[in-house]
Scaffold this active site. Sequence first.
Site: not given
Length: 253
Positions: A36, A58, A171
């Site tokens: 990742d 991402k 997040m």
Amino acid sequence: MITPKLTIVGAGPGDADLITIKAIKTLNEANVVLYDALVNPDLLDHVNPNAELIFVGKRRGCYRYQQEQINELIVARGKSHGHVVRLKGGDPFVFGRGAEEMEYAAENGLQVAMVPGISSSLAVPAYQNIPLTKRGSSESFWVITGTTKHHKLSDDVALAAKSSATVVILMGMGKLSQIVQLFQAEGKNELPVAIIQDGTTTREKIGIGTVDTIEAIVEEKQLSNPAIIILGDVVKHRNRILEIQQEVLVKSE
């Protein structure tokens, strides 16, 4: 004969030294590694030199692979190459979707294993001398995702705001105003808050304030994702350590 296998490996919070010996051994045994964006690239030095490396992360909201494609890639490479390692930041079982990938692989005939990683929810505050629990200050802690799969703030944040526990939100930067409002509604305007961006890395940035002041501090210091939000009296421990160190320094002069 190839034995298809998936091992989910936690890469830790960012500092390459915060990976386990077992994780390094697993990387060295891999035939394929899917990694990742939040994985420290230095960790790839530990990968079997003959292994295939595939970036599936991402950056800035841009997905190279959708989750369904990653699941299918794990199974396909497992059946064609053997041992697939899925290298994920932090601990893959703490908001990392590692459990979903493991379940999909098992349903499709792969052996599965897990190597835990050090979660950023624990290590990032610790690197800034912020304990999540401290006798007399906090008896427990919440670790909550700031953004659910429906892109909304988790309902658990409102429940956590009512408690005396330390609250760690991952997040959550995009929902900071909502988080602040929930704590203000509980009369916790002066509750200490720390926000740490890119924790445990050379790019680390930190802002310290209160529920009432933290948004202005974020704007002043230009803090953004990836970042961790810590709310609780334990945040004061960081300044207390700095004060003690300064006192000792003055006495020694």
